[in-house]
Scaffold this motif. Structure first.
Motif, PDB file in Angstrom:
ATOM      1  N   UNK A  71      40.839  37.214  46.362  1.00 58.92           N
ATOM      2  CA  UNK A  71      41.613  37.213  45.002  1.00 58.92           C
ATOM      3  C   UNK A  71      42.836  37.097  45.122  1.00 58.92           C
ATOM      4  N   UNK A  72      43.372  38.218  46.074  1.00 57.91           N
ATOM      5  CA  UNK A  72      45.069  38.152  46.056  1.00 57.91           C
ATOM      6  C   UNK A  72      45.590  37.117  46.717  1.00 57.91           C
ATOM      7  N   UNK A  73      45.137  36.297  47.713  1.00 62.38           N
ATOM      8  CA  UNK A  73      45.537  35.225  48.303  1.00 62.38           C
ATOM      9  C   UNK A  73      45.526  34.034  47.117  1.00 62.38           C
ATOM     10  N   UNK A  74      44.508  34.047  46.506  1.00 64.19           N
ATOM     11  CA  UNK A  74      44.391  32.814  45.435  1.00 64.19           C
ATOM     12  C   UNK A  74      45.350  33.070  44.360  1.00 64.19           C
ATOM     13  N   UNK A  75      45.718  34.242  43.849  1.00 61.21           N
ATOM     14  CA  UNK A  75      46.670  34.616  43.124  1.00 61.21           C
ATOM     15  C   UNK A  75      48.190  34.244  43.397  1.00 61.21           C
ATOM     16  N   UNK A  76      48.354  34.436  44.711  1.00 57.07           N
ATOM     17  CA  UNK A  76      49.580  33.934  45.251  1.00 57.07           C
ATOM     18  C   UNK A  76      49.708  32.650  45.226  1.00 57.07           C
ATOM     19  N   UNK A  91      50.918  41.856  47.329  1.00 57.52           N
ATOM     20  CA  UNK A  91      50.388  40.971  46.226  1.00 57.52           C
ATOM     21  C   UNK A  91      50.341  41.650  44.970  1.00 57.52           C
ATOM     22  N   UNK A  92      51.229  42.710  44.796  1.00 58.91           N
ATOM     23  CA  UNK A  92      51.290  43.636  43.545  1.00 58.91           C
ATOM     24  C   UNK A  92      51.865  42.630  42.452  1.00 58.91           C
ATOM     25  N   UNK A  93      53.010  42.050  42.783  1.00 61.70           N
ATOM     26  CA  UNK A  93      53.719  41.164  41.690  1.00 61.70           C
ATOM     27  C   UNK A  93      52.702  40.040  41.295  1.00 61.70           C
ATOM     28  N   UNK A  94      52.113  39.374  42.012  1.00 60.12           N
ATOM     29  CA  UNK A  94      51.207  38.612  41.414  1.00 60.12           C
ATOM     30  C   UNK A  94      49.997  39.280  40.637  1.00 60.12           C
ATOM     31  N   UNK A 118      39.798  37.933  34.008  1.00 66.71           N
ATOM     32  CA  UNK A 118      38.859  38.664  33.124  1.00 66.71           C
ATOM     33  C   UNK A 118      37.806  39.671  33.675  1.00 66.71           C
ATOM     34  N   UNK A 119      37.099  38.957  34.633  1.00 63.18           N
ATOM     35  CA  UNK A 119      36.415  39.918  35.234  1.00 63.18           C
ATOM     36  C   UNK A 119      36.527  41.137  36.027  1.00 63.18           C
ATOM     37  N   UNK A 120      37.618  40.912  36.491  1.00 67.93           N
ATOM     38  CA  UNK A 120      38.345  42.199  37.074  1.00 67.93           C
ATOM     39  C   UNK A 120      38.849  43.258  36.137  1.00 67.93           C
ATOM     40  N   UNK A 121      39.395  43.178  34.987  1.00 67.77           N
ATOM     41  CA  UNK A 121      39.647  43.972  34.080  1.00 67.77           C
ATOM     42  C   UNK A 121      38.693  44.943  33.377  1.00 67.77           C
ATOM     43  N   UNK A 122      37.314  44.869  33.628  1.00 69.25           N
ATOM     44  CA  UNK A 122      36.329  45.485  33.184  1.00 69.25           C
ATOM     45  C   UNK A 122      36.355  47.080  33.611  1.00 69.25           C
ATOM     46  N   UNK A 123      36.716  47.138  34.806  1.00 71.30           N
ATOM     47  CA  UNK A 123      36.748  48.430  35.428  1.00 71.30           C
ATOM     48  C   UNK A 123      38.266  48.823  35.970  1.00 71.30           C
ATOM     49  N   UNK A 124      39.207  48.011  35.379  1.00 72.77           N
ATOM     50  CA  UNK A 124      40.498  48.579  35.738  1.00 72.77           C
ATOM     51  C   UNK A 124      40.973  48.211  37.143  1.00 72.77           C
ATOM     52  N   UNK A 125      40.240  47.407  38.028  1.00 72.31           N
ATOM     53  CA  UNK A 125      41.025  47.094  39.220  1.00 72.31           C
ATOM     54  C   UNK A 125      40.895  45.858  39.498  1.00 72.31           C
ATOM     55  N   UNK A 126      41.661  45.313  40.570  1.00 73.24           N
ATOM     56  CA  UNK A 126      41.667  43.899  40.796  1.00 73.24           C
ATOM     57  C   UNK A 126      40.675  43.372  41.959  1.00 73.24           C
ATOM     58  N   UNK A 127      40.379  44.432  42.652  1.00 69.07           N
ATOM     59  CA  UNK A 127      39.519  44.068  43.945  1.00 69.07           C
ATOM     60  C   UNK A 127      40.170  42.862  44.660  1.00 69.07           C
ATOM     61  N   UNK A 128      41.151  43.212  45.119  1.00 67.95           N
ATOM     62  CA  UNK A 128      41.834  42.040  46.057  1.00 67.95           C
ATOM     63  C   UNK A 128      41.278  41.423  46.933  1.00 67.95           C
ATOM     64  N   UNK A 129      40.404  42.139  47.745  1.00 65.89           N
ATOM     65  CA  UNK A 129      39.714  41.592  48.774  1.00 65.89           C
ATOM     66  C   UNK A 129      38.279  40.641  48.370  1.00 65.89           C
ATOM     67  N   UNK A 130      38.181  40.591  47.128  1.00 65.45           N
ATOM     68  CA  UNK A 130      36.877  39.891  47.044  1.00 65.45           C
ATOM     69  C   UNK A 130      37.121  38.356  47.239  1.00 65.45           C
ATOM     70  N   UNK A 131      35.890  38.041  47.931  1.00 68.69           N
ATOM     71  CA  UNK A 131      36.200  36.415  48.102  1.00 68.69           C
ATOM     72  C   UNK A 131      35.935  35.674  47.093  1.00 68.69           C
ATOM     73  N   UNK A 132      36.834  34.646  46.746  1.00 69.64           N
ATOM     74  CA  UNK A 132      36.565  33.664  45.775  1.00 69.64           C
ATOM     75  C   UNK A 132      35.482  32.708  45.851  1.00 69.64           C
TER      76      UNK A 132
END
Length: 186
Positions: A108-113, A141-144, A155-169
């Motif tokens: 997720x972090x890489x994809x946002x970048x 990846x904080x800026x992204x 949207x799906x990551x906002x449900x619990x207030x976390x990004x879960x950056x390592x989640x594989x897309x």
């Protein structure tokens, strides 16, 4: 039917339908899209470069423009053109081993970048407060993450207030990000 495996009611249906109708994505020869399959670096670049306006425009390179020398990216690979375009736009870098690793999944972090860098809009100054509960203000990846939260790109990551950056897309979740940028979601 859109794709055999993308039906009404599916989480990513609207995004996949939209970018398919714009002729920005293709499915597989068997009529599927495989939205739950993890997306690799080469597939993500192809989807992104085909989808964003002007992203796949190729500019002639100056003779002194450096080119990549990834041993794992050959001119006869289906993804060569996309890797070249992304390299020329400074969207990608190789790994310390000198390879690109097109087969590796993207998180997720890489994809946002890559989504936000290619969009080429101004990114805000350094982050002063956590955009998500699991993103440190000094994370690369904080800026992204901040932009993604402000623009409601995940949207799906906002449900619990976390990004879960390592989640594989997956192909479906990456399609959502591409669609959000394509239609200019605020």
């Amino acid at each position: 039917q859109l794709f055999k495996d993308v039906t009404v009611g599916r989480l990513n249906y609207v995004a996949i339908k939209y970018i398919k109708e714009q002729n920005l994505i293709e499915g597989y020869e068997d009529g599927t899209f495989k939205p739950d399959t993890q997306i690799n670096r080469a597939e993500a670049l192809k989807m992104l470069l085909k989808a964003l306006p002007g992203a796949s425009d190729t500019q002639p390179l100056a003779s002194d423009t450096p080119t990549f020398t990834f041993a794992d990216v050959k001119s006869d690979n289906w993804f060569y053109e996309y890797i070249t375009q992304a390299w020329n736009k400074n969207l990608i870098k190789g790994y310390p081993d000198g390879l690109f690793h097109p087969e590796r999944t993207i998180n997720r972090a890489e994809s946002l970048k890559i989504l936000l860098e290619l969009e080429a809009q101004h990114l805000p100054a350094p982050v002063s407060e956590q955009p998500y509960s699991d993103v440190a203000i000094d994370a690369w990846y904080a800026i992204y993450a901040k932009v993604a939260k402000e623009r409601t790109l995940l949207l799906e990551s906002r449900n619990n207030g976390s990004l879960e950056a390592e989640t594989i897309m997956t192909r479906g979740s990456f399609a959502e990000g591409v669609a959000a940028l394509w239609i200019g979601e605020p």
